[in-house]
Design a protein around this motif. Structure first.
Motif, PDB file in Angstrom:
ATOM      1  N   SER A   6      10.498 -22.851  18.415  1.00 59.85           N
ATOM      2  CA  SER A   6      11.102 -22.015  17.573  1.00 59.85           C
ATOM      3  C   SER A   6      11.780 -22.325  16.733  1.00 59.85           C
ATOM      4  O   SER A   6      11.815 -21.678  15.457  1.00 59.85           O
ATOM      5  CB  SER A   6      11.602 -21.190  18.541  1.00 59.85           C
ATOM      6  OG  SER A   6      10.699 -20.472  19.310  1.00 59.85           O
ATOM      7  N   GLU A   7      12.694 -23.274  16.728  1.00 61.19           N
ATOM      8  CA  GLU A   7      14.325 -23.133  15.718  1.00 61.19           C
ATOM      9  C   GLU A   7      13.545 -24.226  14.919  1.00 61.19           C
ATOM     10  O   GLU A   7      13.553 -24.195  13.644  1.00 61.19           O
ATOM     11  CB  GLU A   7      15.402 -24.416  16.626  1.00 61.19           C
ATOM     12  CG  GLU A   7      16.646 -24.382  15.796  1.00 61.19           C
ATOM     13  CD  GLU A   7      17.077 -23.284  14.941  1.00 61.19           C
ATOM     14  OE1 GLU A   7      17.509 -24.037  14.101  1.00 61.19           O
ATOM     15  OE2 GLU A   7      16.731 -22.822  16.056  1.00 61.19           O
ATOM     16  N   ILE A   8      12.443 -25.124  15.238  1.00 64.70           N
ATOM     17  CA  ILE A   8      11.802 -25.122  14.074  1.00 64.70           C
ATOM     18  C   ILE A   8      10.765 -25.157  13.064  1.00 64.70           C
ATOM     19  O   ILE A   8      10.841 -25.245  12.028  1.00 64.70           O
ATOM     20  CB  ILE A   8      11.174 -26.953  14.791  1.00 64.70           C
ATOM     21  CG1 ILE A   8      12.007 -27.861  15.279  1.00 64.70           C
ATOM     22  CG2 ILE A   8      10.410 -28.016  13.562  1.00 64.70           C
ATOM     23  CD1 ILE A   8      11.152 -29.070  16.339  1.00 64.70           C
ATOM     24  N   ARG A   9       9.998 -24.156  14.011  1.00 65.89           N
ATOM     25  CA  ARG A   9       9.658 -23.086  12.884  1.00 65.89           C
ATOM     26  C   ARG A   9      10.754 -22.687  12.216  1.00 65.89           C
ATOM     27  O   ARG A   9      10.067 -21.800  11.013  1.00 65.89           O
ATOM     28  CB  ARG A   9       9.111 -22.083  13.705  1.00 65.89           C
ATOM     29  CG  ARG A   9       7.425 -22.902  14.627  1.00 65.89           C
ATOM     30  CD  ARG A   9       6.526 -22.280  15.480  1.00 65.89           C
ATOM     31  NE  ARG A   9       6.339 -21.005  14.998  1.00 65.89           N
ATOM     32  CZ  ARG A   9       4.697 -21.190  14.793  1.00 65.89           C
ATOM     33  NH1 ARG A   9       4.413 -21.903  14.340  1.00 65.89           N
ATOM     34  NH2 ARG A   9       3.995 -19.799  14.458  1.00 65.89           N
ATOM     35  N   SER A  51       9.125 -33.676   5.809  1.00 63.43           N
ATOM     36  CA  SER A  51       8.183 -34.100   7.277  1.00 63.43           C
ATOM     37  C   SER A  51       8.963 -34.306   7.968  1.00 63.43           C
ATOM     38  O   SER A  51       7.957 -34.343   8.700  1.00 63.43           O
ATOM     39  CB  SER A  51       8.301 -35.245   5.402  1.00 63.43           C
ATOM     40  OG  SER A  51       9.173 -36.086   6.077  1.00 63.43           O
ATOM     41  N   ARG A  52      10.368 -34.237   7.889  1.00 65.73           N
ATOM     42  CA  ARG A  52      10.848 -34.853   9.626  1.00 65.73           C
ATOM     43  C   ARG A  52      10.355 -33.972  10.705  1.00 65.73           C
ATOM     44  O   ARG A  52      10.401 -33.922  11.835  1.00 65.73           O
ATOM     45  CB  ARG A  52      11.685 -35.626   9.096  1.00 65.73           C
ATOM     46  CG  ARG A  52      12.182 -36.964   8.459  1.00 65.73           C
ATOM     47  CD  ARG A  52      13.080 -36.989   8.271  1.00 65.73           C
ATOM     48  NE  ARG A  52      13.614 -38.739   8.339  1.00 65.73           N
ATOM     49  CZ  ARG A  52      14.748 -39.146   7.132  1.00 65.73           C
ATOM     50  NH1 ARG A  52      16.003 -38.460   7.581  1.00 65.73           N
ATOM     51  NH2 ARG A  52      14.640 -40.235   6.724  1.00 65.73           N
ATOM     52  N   LEU A  53      10.323 -32.758   9.929  1.00 59.40           N
ATOM     53  CA  LEU A  53      10.638 -31.890  11.241  1.00 59.40           C
ATOM     54  C   LEU A  53       9.059 -31.272  11.370  1.00 59.40           C
ATOM     55  O   LEU A  53       8.837 -31.134  12.748  1.00 59.40           O
ATOM     56  CB  LEU A  53      10.765 -30.249  10.459  1.00 59.40           C
ATOM     57  CG  LEU A  53      12.419 -29.619  10.258  1.00 59.40           C
ATOM     58  CD1 LEU A  53      13.003 -28.826   9.488  1.00 59.40           C
ATOM     59  CD2 LEU A  53      13.528 -29.981  11.285  1.00 59.40           C
ATOM     60  N   VAL A  54       8.320 -31.549  10.504  1.00 60.75           N
ATOM     61  CA  VAL A  54       6.806 -31.562  11.294  1.00 60.75           C
ATOM     62  C   VAL A  54       6.506 -32.272  11.654  1.00 60.75           C
ATOM     63  O   VAL A  54       5.616 -32.449  13.197  1.00 60.75           O
ATOM     64  CB  VAL A  54       5.748 -31.707   9.093  1.00 60.75           C
ATOM     65  CG1 VAL A  54       4.364 -31.616   9.811  1.00 60.75           C
ATOM     66  CG2 VAL A  54       5.992 -30.114   8.795  1.00 60.75           C
ATOM     67  N   ASP A  62       2.925 -28.667  19.208  1.00 61.87           N
ATOM     68  CA  ASP A  62       2.915 -27.321  17.862  1.00 61.87           C
ATOM     69  C   ASP A  62       1.748 -27.334  17.163  1.00 61.87           C
ATOM     70  O   ASP A  62       2.263 -27.786  16.513  1.00 61.87           O
ATOM     71  CB  ASP A  62       4.435 -27.145  17.735  1.00 61.87           C
ATOM     72  CG  ASP A  62       4.410 -25.346  17.248  1.00 61.87           C
ATOM     73  OD1 ASP A  62       2.975 -24.717  17.469  1.00 61.87           O
ATOM     74  OD2 ASP A  62       4.306 -25.094  16.588  1.00 61.87           O
ATOM     75  N   ARG A  63       0.976 -26.868  17.129  1.00 62.68           N
ATOM     76  CA  ARG A  63      -0.243 -26.951  15.955  1.00 62.68           C
ATOM     77  C   ARG A  63      -0.555 -25.671  15.380  1.00 62.68           C
ATOM     78  O   ARG A  63      -1.357 -25.455  14.329  1.00 62.68           O
ATOM     79  CB  ARG A  63      -1.692 -27.526  16.736  1.00 62.68           C
ATOM     80  CG  ARG A  63      -0.731 -28.875  17.148  1.00 62.68           C
ATOM     81  CD  ARG A  63      -1.895 -30.148  16.571  1.00 62.68           C
ATOM     82  NE  ARG A  63      -1.292 -30.933  17.487  1.00 62.68           N
ATOM     83  CZ  ARG A  63      -0.697 -31.954  17.380  1.00 62.68           C
ATOM     84  NH1 ARG A  63       0.456 -31.798  16.845  1.00 62.68           N
ATOM     85  NH2 ARG A  63      -0.481 -33.383  18.502  1.00 62.68           N
ATOM     86  N   THR A  64       0.234 -24.597  14.988  1.00 62.14           N
ATOM     87  CA  THR A  64      -0.189 -23.552  14.635  1.00 62.14           C
ATOM     88  C   THR A  64       0.646 -23.215  13.897  1.00 62.14           C
ATOM     89  O   THR A  64       1.376 -23.964  13.413  1.00 62.14           O
ATOM     90  CB  THR A  64       0.513 -22.301  15.892  1.00 62.14           C
ATOM     91  OG1 THR A  64       1.561 -22.579  16.145  1.00 62.14           O
ATOM     92  CG2 THR A  64      -0.930 -21.856  17.131  1.00 62.14           C
ATOM     93  N   PRO A  65      -0.410 -22.456  12.196  1.00 60.12           N
ATOM     94  CA  PRO A  65      -0.102 -22.780  10.779  1.00 60.12           C
ATOM     95  C   PRO A  65       1.198 -21.576  11.313  1.00 60.12           C
ATOM     96  O   PRO A  65       1.281 -21.030  11.718  1.00 60.12           O
ATOM     97  CB  PRO A  65      -0.949 -21.957  10.494  1.00 60.12           C
ATOM     98  CG  PRO A  65      -2.005 -21.587  11.758  1.00 60.12           C
ATOM     99  CD  PRO A  65      -1.683 -22.047  12.816  1.00 60.12           C
ATOM    100  N   ILE A  66       2.698 -21.672   9.890  1.00 63.15           N
ATOM    101  CA  ILE A  66       3.370 -21.388   9.990  1.00 63.15           C
ATOM    102  C   ILE A  66       3.493 -20.651   8.717  1.00 63.15           C
ATOM    103  O   ILE A  66       3.125 -21.075   7.895  1.00 63.15           O
ATOM    104  CB  ILE A  66       4.697 -21.913   9.749  1.00 63.15           C
ATOM    105  CG1 ILE A  66       5.139 -23.328  11.144  1.00 63.15           C
ATOM    106  CG2 ILE A  66       6.012 -21.177   9.058  1.00 63.15           C
ATOM    107  CD1 ILE A  66       6.396 -23.674  10.771  1.00 63.15           C
ATOM    108  N   ILE A  67       3.303 -19.429   8.611  1.00 57.90           N
ATOM    109  CA  ILE A  67       3.593 -18.596   7.490  1.00 57.90           C
ATOM    110  C   ILE A  67       4.285 -18.184   6.703  1.00 57.90           C
ATOM    111  O   ILE A  67       4.921 -17.452   7.095  1.00 57.90           O
ATOM    112  CB  ILE A  67       2.293 -17.290   7.848  1.00 57.90           C
ATOM    113  CG1 ILE A  67       0.505 -17.534   8.422  1.00 57.90           C
ATOM    114  CG2 ILE A  67       1.845 -16.169   6.479  1.00 57.90           C
ATOM    115  CD1 ILE A  67       0.275 -16.481   9.376  1.00 57.90           C
TER     116      ILE A  67
END
Length: 98
Positions: A6-9, A51-54, A62-67
């Protein structure tokens, strides 16, 4: 682990908004023929962090898209259509000249 995802997203969402704002600033500077090296350098740093966060997000599974809503910062200005189709014309029979 869910808290870290959640924090990364949240960080990715905020970083995308910052990147869109930086790109808009850079476009404006380019349009005014002003040096944009500082903003471009910041944008490259943001891409590195992104890129590091991804990568970390993918490792956590976690592979769900972030909108991110496009209403935050428009990518391009609205442009006027370059070609406008002329209205249909009706043919009128030529009158006989007397």
């Amino acid at each position: 682990m869910d808290n870290r995802i959640s924090e990364i997203r949240r960080q990715i969402r905020a970083l995308r908004v910052s990147m869109m704002e930086a790109e808009a600033i850079m476009r404006e500077q380019l349009n005014r023929d002003v040096d944009c090296a500082f903003v471009a350098g910041d944008l490259l740093k943001m891409r590195l962090v992104m890129s590091r966060l991804v990568e970390e997000r993918n490792v956590l599974g976690d592979r769900t898209p972030i909108i991110v809503h496009a209403s935050v910062a428009p990518r391009r200005r609205a442009t006027v259509a370059a070609f406008i189709r002329p209205a249909k014309r009706e043919l009128i029979a030529a009158e006989a000249r007397a």
